[in-house]
Design an enzyme around this catalytic site. Structure first.
Site, PDB file in Angstrom:
ATOM      1  N   GLY A  38      89.043  57.613 -10.450  1.00 10.83           N
ATOM      2  CA  GLY A  38      89.837  56.480  -9.945  1.00 10.83           C
ATOM      3  C   GLY A  38      89.157  55.831  -8.762  1.00 10.83           C
ATOM      4  N   ASN A  39      89.888  55.058  -8.005  1.00  7.44           N
ATOM      5  CA  ASN A  39      89.332  54.466  -6.783  1.00  7.44           C
ATOM      6  C   ASN A  39      90.453  54.321  -5.752  1.00  7.44           C
ATOM      7  OD1 ASN A  39      90.523  51.690  -7.029  1.00  7.44           O
ATOM      8  ND2 ASN A  39      89.350  51.739  -8.945  1.00  7.44           N
ATOM      9  N   HIS A  40      90.080  53.845  -4.571  1.00  4.15           N
ATOM     10  CA  HIS A  40      91.039  53.852  -3.449  1.00  4.15           C
ATOM     11  C   HIS A  40      91.966  52.637  -3.403  1.00  4.15           C
ATOM     12  CE1 HIS A  40      89.325  57.386  -1.708  1.00  4.15           C
ATOM     13  NE2 HIS A  40      88.118  56.861  -1.690  1.00  4.15           N
TER      14      HIS A  40
END
Ligand code: CTP
Length: 406
Positions: free
Chosen positions: A208-210
């Site tokens: 995923g990412n932030h």
């Protein structure tokens, strides 16, 4: 524009309360209906009799009538209003609003209100500059409330500085402009994507990412505030939205986001892709949890669909397409390249080199690059205000595009 509009005004205990009768009069003269709710200490600064005479309505202060015991419903007033203006807002009420404290009729009405909320702080300069006040204002902005910024001038304390409530004539104009804007996108369909995507590695893990989704949600909210019917395609985020004009399609992976966006795009007059979509996904997610074994684990990744590029290919005349670019280097040229490659009308650039910009924060600092090559730079602001700037820019640009075709 204001004829028949239902304006609820909340007054708290501040010397600036003496200016509110003028505000009530301005709205009444413009044909609006006005109701006033006050805190007990506001009554020390302006009398309920003055306000009820001007508004031609009873003024609410206590949750119930102490003579006949009848109940004043904060829910009814919050639902009645087209807009709730809290002016002046003392530091005390600001803190209560930011923290959900509902210990009087005004703060309970605020918590129950479903309509857009504007707040005009008034306090002494040092109180205004205290970090707690700043934090509370930012919290309210993050809830989508609108700040009517205090001005610099003489304060009741004798000091001179920031903290003086904006003048009633200006508050009136802010609300008039708000109602003008609120129909700007009525009848239009808007597609917004927001948040990260999660690419499954196995049933328990993902890539995923932030991205927090805050920017995309603020863009969707602002479009709905201007009257658009919004489809918000959202990756997994912690936030939620509650607006009758927004329908949320929740997705997890880039493939699901692509599917939802491609399906909704045909109807959209305006599309803003602010999601942080994974560029690669796991070629073959494991059907069961991968057990720990050797020293290394290699995952094979394959490219996802570039949704925005696909939308750029599908775009028909009259459809407006905007994208985002999050960059860490060569920001301007990278963003311009994306703008051209994906056939966009404009691209919103945020650089991770700017403090307070990008992922996870409640603020953002953006530059907007147009397909004609010109650039507009904005200051660091709460994401709700960045969303306002983005829609102001999109709408004036799209107007100039249709004028140039006419
Ligand atoms: N985007 C998209 N689909 C993808 C990747 C990106 O729709 N698979 C969109 C994003 O929502 C954003 C824009 O494309 O509006 C730019 O995304 P960004 O990640 O900055 O750029 P990429 O094109 O993915 O290029 P790179 O990651 O190499 O910078």
């Amino acid at each position: 524009m204001l004829k028949g509009k239902k304006i609820l005004i909340g007054i708290t205990g501040s010397i600036a309360a003496y200016k509110i009768p003028l505000l009530v009069r301005l709205f009444i003269k413009a044909g609006a209906e006005v109701k006033v709710v006050m805190t007990g200490s506001a009554c020390d600064f302006v009398t309920p009799l003055t306000l009820s005479t001007l508004s031609q309505q009873p003024i609410l202060i206590e949750p119930y009538n102490k003579v006949d015991g009848s109940w004043h419903s904060h829910v009814d007033w919050g639902r009645w209003a087209d807009v709730f203006i809290l002016a002046p807002v003392s530091a005390n009420t600001l803190a209560k609003m930011a923290n959900g404290i509902a210990d009087n009729l005004l703060t309970t009405t605020y918590l129950a209100a479903k309509c857009p909320v504007f707040f005009a702080p008034a306090m002494d300069l040092d109180m205004f500059h205290h970090p707690t006040t700043k934090k509370n204002i930012n919290t309210l902005l993050s809830y989508g409330n609108h700040l009517i910024e205090p001005q610099t001038g003489e304060l009741a304390s004798g000091l001179c500085g920031e903290g003086r409530m904006e003048e009633p004539e200006v508050i009136f104009e802010v609300i008039r402009a708000f109602f003008l804007k609120s129909s700007e996108l009525s009848g239009k369909k808007v597609l917004v994507s927001a948040g990260p995507t999660y690419e499954a590695i196995d049933p328990v893990r993902f890539i995923g990412n932030h991205s927090s989704g805050k920017m995309g949600y603020a863009i969707a909210q602002e479009a709905a505030n201007r009257g658009a019917e919004v489809v918000l395609v959202s990756g997994p985020v912690e936030i939620s939205v509650n607006h009758p004009l927004i329908s949320v399609i929740k997705v997890k992976s880039a493939a699901q986001m692509a599917d939802a966006c491609l399906k909704s795009f045909g109807d959209a007059d305006f599309t803003v892709m602010s999601a942080a979509v994974a560029d690669y996904t796991v070629a073959e997610p494991a059907p069961r949890k991968i057990k720990k074994s050797g020293e290394r684990l290699t995952l094979e990744l394959v490219k996802t669909t570039d949704i925005l590029a696909e939308l750029g290919k599908m775009k028909k005349p009259g459809q407006y397409l905007a994208g985002f670019a999050l960059e860490t280097e060569n920001e301007g040229s990278n963003a311009t390249e994306k703008l051209n490659k994906k056939n966009l009308d404009l691209i919103v650039l945020n650089s991770l080199n700017d403090t307070g910009a990008g992922f996870g924060t409640s603020t953002n600092k953006v530059s907007i690059i147009f397909k004609e090559g010109n650039i507009v730079e904005f200051d660091l602001k709460p994401k709700s205000q960045v969303a306002t700037d983005i829609w102001d820019t999109i709408l004036s640009h799209s107007k100039s595009l249709s004028n140039s075709k006419a």
